[in-house]
Design a protein around this motif. Structure first.
Motif, PDB file in Angstrom:
ATOM      1  N   ALA A 356      88.808  99.570  34.062  1.00 23.76           N
ATOM      2  CA  ALA A 356      88.058  98.347  34.337  1.00 23.76           C
ATOM      3  C   ALA A 356      88.878  97.132  33.924  1.00 23.76           C
ATOM      4  O   ALA A 356      89.695  97.196  32.995  1.00 23.76           O
ATOM      5  N   SER A 357      88.634  96.021  34.592  1.00 27.98           N
ATOM      6  CA  SER A 357      89.334  94.785  34.251  1.00 27.98           C
ATOM      7  C   SER A 357      88.805  94.221  32.944  1.00 27.98           C
ATOM      8  O   SER A 357      87.729  94.605  32.458  1.00 27.98           O
ATOM      9  N   ALA A 358      89.563  93.278  32.364  1.00 29.13           N
ATOM     10  CA  ALA A 358      89.169  92.667  31.101  1.00 29.13           C
ATOM     11  C   ALA A 358      87.815  91.965  31.189  1.00 29.13           C
ATOM     12  O   ALA A 358      86.972  92.116  30.283  1.00 29.13           O
ATOM     13  N   PRO A 359      87.532  91.192  32.250  1.00 34.37           N
ATOM     14  CA  PRO A 359      86.214  90.559  32.344  1.00 34.37           C
ATOM     15  C   PRO A 359      85.069  91.565  32.400  1.00 34.37           C
ATOM     16  O   PRO A 359      84.012  91.336  31.814  1.00 34.37           O
ATOM     17  N   LEU A 360      85.268  92.679  33.114  1.00 34.50           N
ATOM     18  CA  LEU A 360      84.217  93.693  33.192  1.00 34.50           C
ATOM     19  C   LEU A 360      83.992  94.351  31.835  1.00 34.50           C
ATOM     20  O   LEU A 360      82.851  94.605  31.430  1.00 34.50           O
ATOM     21  N   LEU A 361      85.080  94.612  31.104  1.00 31.45           N
ATOM     22  CA  LEU A 361      84.960  95.180  29.767  1.00 31.45           C
ATOM     23  C   LEU A 361      84.229  94.217  28.841  1.00 31.45           C
ATOM     24  O   LEU A 361      83.357  94.626  28.058  1.00 31.45           O
ATOM     25  N   LEU A 362      84.567  92.921  28.946  1.00 35.19           N
ATOM     26  CA  LEU A 362      83.912  91.909  28.116  1.00 35.19           C
ATOM     27  C   LEU A 362      82.427  91.818  28.448  1.00 35.19           C
ATOM     28  O   LEU A 362      81.581  91.703  27.560  1.00 35.19           O
ATOM     29  N   SER A 363      82.101  91.889  29.736  1.00 35.53           N
ATOM     30  CA  SER A 363      80.706  91.826  30.162  1.00 35.53           C
ATOM     31  C   SER A 363      79.901  93.014  29.636  1.00 35.53           C
ATOM     32  O   SER A 363      78.775  92.864  29.155  1.00 35.53           O
ATOM     33  N   PRO A 400      91.667  89.031  20.110  1.00 36.49           N
ATOM     34  CA  PRO A 400      90.446  89.435  19.379  1.00 36.49           C
ATOM     35  C   PRO A 400      89.417  88.328  19.267  1.00 36.49           C
ATOM     36  O   PRO A 400      88.209  88.597  19.209  1.00 36.49           O
ATOM     37  N   LEU A 401      89.857  87.072  19.259  1.00 38.86           N
ATOM     38  CA  LEU A 401      88.912  85.963  19.115  1.00 38.86           C
ATOM     39  C   LEU A 401      87.930  85.912  20.282  1.00 38.86           C
ATOM     40  O   LEU A 401      86.776  85.510  20.099  1.00 38.86           O
ATOM     41  N   ILE A 402      88.369  86.333  21.458  1.00 44.27           N
ATOM     42  CA  ILE A 402      87.473  86.344  22.618  1.00 44.27           C
ATOM     43  C   ILE A 402      86.314  87.304  22.383  1.00 44.27           C
ATOM     44  O   ILE A 402      85.151  86.989  22.668  1.00 44.27           O
ATOM     45  N   PHE A 403      86.618  88.478  21.841  1.00 43.40           N
ATOM     46  CA  PHE A 403      85.557  89.446  21.571  1.00 43.40           C
ATOM     47  C   PHE A 403      84.682  88.993  20.403  1.00 43.40           C
ATOM     48  O   PHE A 403      83.489  89.300  20.375  1.00 43.40           O
ATOM     49  N   VAL A 404      85.249  88.268  19.465  1.00 45.96           N
ATOM     50  CA  VAL A 404      84.453  87.742  18.359  1.00 45.96           C
ATOM     51  C   VAL A 404      83.452  86.713  18.874  1.00 45.96           C
ATOM     52  O   VAL A 404      82.280  86.703  18.486  1.00 45.96           O
ATOM     53  N   TYR A 405      83.891  85.829  19.769  1.00 46.22           N
ATOM     54  CA  TYR A 405      82.962  84.887  20.387  1.00 46.22           C
ATOM     55  C   TYR A 405      81.879  85.626  21.173  1.00 46.22           C
ATOM     56  O   TYR A 405      80.710  85.222  21.178  1.00 46.22           O
ATOM     57  N   THR A 406      82.268  86.699  21.811  1.00 45.31           N
ATOM     58  CA  THR A 406      81.294  87.503  22.563  1.00 45.31           C
ATOM     59  C   THR A 406      80.231  88.068  21.639  1.00 45.31           C
ATOM     60  O   THR A 406      79.041  88.084  21.967  1.00 45.31           O
ATOM     61  N   VAL A 407      80.657  88.553  20.465  1.00 42.21           N
ATOM     62  CA  VAL A 407      79.690  89.054  19.490  1.00 42.21           C
ATOM     63  C   VAL A 407      78.732  87.938  19.066  1.00 42.21           C
ATOM     64  O   VAL A 407      77.515  88.144  18.961  1.00 42.21           O
ATOM     65  N   ILE A 408      79.267  86.741  18.827  1.00 45.80           N
ATOM     66  CA  ILE A 408      78.422  85.615  18.411  1.00 45.80           C
ATOM     67  C   ILE A 408      77.355  85.327  19.462  1.00 45.80           C
ATOM     68  O   ILE A 408      76.157  85.230  19.160  1.00 45.80           O
ATOM     69  N   PHE A 409      77.761  85.189  20.718  1.00 46.84           N
ATOM     70  CA  PHE A 409      76.814  84.846  21.779  1.00 46.84           C
ATOM     71  C   PHE A 409      75.825  85.978  22.038  1.00 46.84           C
ATOM     72  O   PHE A 409      74.620  85.745  22.200  1.00 46.84           O
ATOM     73  N   ALA A 410      76.324  87.207  22.079  1.00 46.33           N
ATOM     74  CA  ALA A 410      75.448  88.340  22.391  1.00 46.33           C
ATOM     75  C   ALA A 410      74.469  88.617  21.249  1.00 46.33           C
ATOM     76  O   ALA A 410      73.296  88.923  21.495  1.00 46.33           O
ATOM     77  N   ILE A 451      74.660  87.184  32.599  1.00 52.03           N
ATOM     78  CA  ILE A 451      75.300  86.914  33.894  1.00 52.03           C
ATOM     79  C   ILE A 451      76.123  85.623  33.830  1.00 52.03           C
ATOM     80  O   ILE A 451      77.259  85.565  34.344  1.00 52.03           O
ATOM     81  N   THR A 452      75.557  84.606  33.171  1.00 56.33           N
ATOM     82  CA  THR A 452      76.289  83.346  33.026  1.00 56.33           C
ATOM     83  C   THR A 452      77.593  83.563  32.270  1.00 56.33           C
ATOM     84  O   THR A 452      78.651  83.044  32.664  1.00 56.33           O
ATOM     85  N   TYR A 453      77.534  84.341  31.196  1.00 59.05           N
ATOM     86  CA  TYR A 453      78.742  84.608  30.403  1.00 59.05           C
ATOM     87  C   TYR A 453      79.739  85.445  31.197  1.00 59.05           C
ATOM     88  O   TYR A 453      80.957  85.239  31.103  1.00 59.05           O
ATOM     89  N   THR A 454      79.218  86.394  31.983  1.00 61.36           N
ATOM     90  CA  THR A 454      80.095  87.269  32.760  1.00 61.36           C
ATOM     91  C   THR A 454      80.983  86.475  33.716  1.00 61.36           C
ATOM     92  O   THR A 454      82.166  86.806  33.904  1.00 61.36           O
TER      93      THR A 454
END
Length: 465
Positions: A356-363, A400-410, A451-454
């Motif tokens: 999977a691509s990085a955006p799909l993994l992040l989503s 890693p900071l991208i995934f940390v922000y993802t944790v914050i929002f999620a 969906i907005t974040y994705t």
């Protein structure tokens, strides 16, 4: 209230996504990230994506929420229905009480109309229904189940029974003749010092000059002496006292009054001091003039030193259960990182989305964390998922900071259940909500934020599909 309270809670949660001090979740994630050996997250570092997600959520609440929010009874209807709730009350047969010598007829006591006698306590002996051939003695305690209306009417017609229900009660002659006696319902607040303690241990009457006539618990009807009942959050107390003492209960943080006997203006003599201190704390944290922890502790100390709060009020503001939860989840997060558990879970997620691509993994990671925060809690999820997110980033070569922000929002997407966030619980009673109401309005909101974040995150973080 049902049209206002839940959107109010959700807007508070959405606003918490925009700055580092917006919620405790953000601070915990930032601290966990720093302890893993990475740089400190700044005050406004994720404000732009946070405002985008919050804007999408607020738009949903304005346009769609009115069609999904439940129609609940009015305050007047709720007040009238509250008269039918069953309370547990206790009548102590003191010397000279009119119930002494009375006998049960066909298991009922005619002197207690429309009341169900659930227990007669005589010393160490508990007598349960049916009460055949029982004659009441001095010192007996009669435990009854009755409605507030029945109890109010009964005490109005038979004031001689009041003494057996409240014991010694202060009726000072110095009081104004207009300071009448009143009944009011009060809920045991979350985090109250009364939780887990019995009425005998609380000393409520001596602290407030009000007496507790009855206890009502939604989950079950209690069969025990009132002084032996250990209170729980959400228990409804039937409080009896002078009008002025009941009015003073509005400032009591252990109970929340369900209706007001009188109105009272708030004490605002120190309001400007509190505003100035609060503004200074936010300014110092936002501009990095002081570390957030230093600014917050200094502000709390100034609140006490300037008499905006006294020591007792300040101490009661600290919820020991939340501290325990945060402490244990920090330990669990550290254990996951040190033992390789976080890396194992990260590899499981990466392998499940192999190719999977990085955006799909992040989503997918966002949706997983958002689901977890509504089952556990936002704080626990944030601390547990931060090391896992960092491990996923390291396995895939993403910052890693991208995934940390993802944790914050999620982890802030705590919309689908009332237990997911404290504000959801606070509005549940006033809004007359049930569990399903949160799912009906909260699940679509969670999906809209996801969906907005994705679609926004790949553009913002320059990730290739």
């Amino acid at each position: 209230p049902s049209y206002v309270m839940m959107p109010l809670s959700f807007v508070c949660v959405l606003a918490g996504m925009t700055t580092l001090i917006g919620s405790s979740t953000n601070l915990l994630v930032a601290d966990s990230y720093r302890k893993l050996g990475f740089e400190t997250i700044g005050f406004f570092d994720f404000s732009l994506p946070g405002m985008v997600l919050a804007s999408a959520g607020v738009l949903y609440l304005i346009v769609v929420a009115p069609f999904l929010l439940p129609k609940r009874e009015s305050a007047d209807k709720a007040k009238s229905d509250s008269a039918g709730k069953q309370f547990i009350a206790q009548i102590d047969l003191t010397p000279g009480h009119p119930m002494i010598g009375k006998k049960a007829i066909a298991g009922l006591f005619p002197d207690l109309p429309d009341m169900t006698v659930r227990l007669v306590q005589r010393g160490d002996e508990s007598m349960l229904p049916p009460f055949d051939d029982i004659s009441l003695h001095v010192g007996d305690s009669v435990i009854v189940a009755t409605t507030r209306k029945t109890l109010t009417d009964f005490l109005s017609q038979h004031p001689e029974y009041v003494g057996g229900m409240i014991g010694e009660f202060e009726t000072s002659e110095s009081r104004s003749t207009t300071d009448s006696l009143s009944l009011i319902e009060a809920v045991v607040a979350p985090g109250s010092r009364m939780v887990g303690r019995t009425l005998a241990q609380i000393g409520f009457q001596y602290q407030t000059h009000c007496a507790i006539l009855g206890v009502q618990r939604r989950s079950r009807m209690i069969r025990a002496q009132m002084n032996e009942i250990r209170l729980q959050s959400g228990d409804v107390l039937l409080v009896f006292g002078h009008r002025s003492d009941i009015t003073a209960l509005r400032a009591n943080r252990d109970v929340l009054l369900l209706e007001w006997s009188t109105t009272e203006l708030p004490q605002i003599s120190h309001a400007n001091r509190a505003r100035l201190i609060f503004g200074a704390v936010v300014f110092c944290a936002a501009t990095s003039l002081l570390d957030i922890a230093v600014a917050a502790v200094t502000g709390a100390a100034l609140m006490v030193m300037t008499q905006c709060l006294n020591i007792r009020q300040a101490a009661r503001a600290v919820d020991q259960r939340i501290l325990l939860l945060i402490g244990t989840t920090l330990a669990l997060g550290l254990a996951l990182q040190e033992t390789g558990g976080a890396q194992f879970l990260a590899m499981t997620l990466v392998n499940a989305l192999e190719g999977a691509s990085a955006p799909l993994l992040l989503s997918a990671f966002f949706l997983f964390v958002a689901g977890m925060t509504n089952i556990l809690s936002n704080n626990a999820t944030a601390v547990l998922m931060t090391p896992i997110g960092v491990s996923v980033a390291q396995q895939t070569g993403i910052d890693p900071l991208i995934f940390v922000y993802t944790v914050i929002f999620a982890a802030n997407c705590s919309f689908a259940t009332p237990i997911a966030y404290q504000t959801n619980l606070l509005v549940m009673g006033p809004g007359h909500y049930v569990f399903a109401d949160y799912m009906r309005l909260g699940v679509p909101l969670l999906l809209i934020v996801w969906i907005t974040y994705t679609f926004f995150a790949p553009w913002y973080f320059a990730l290739s599909w």
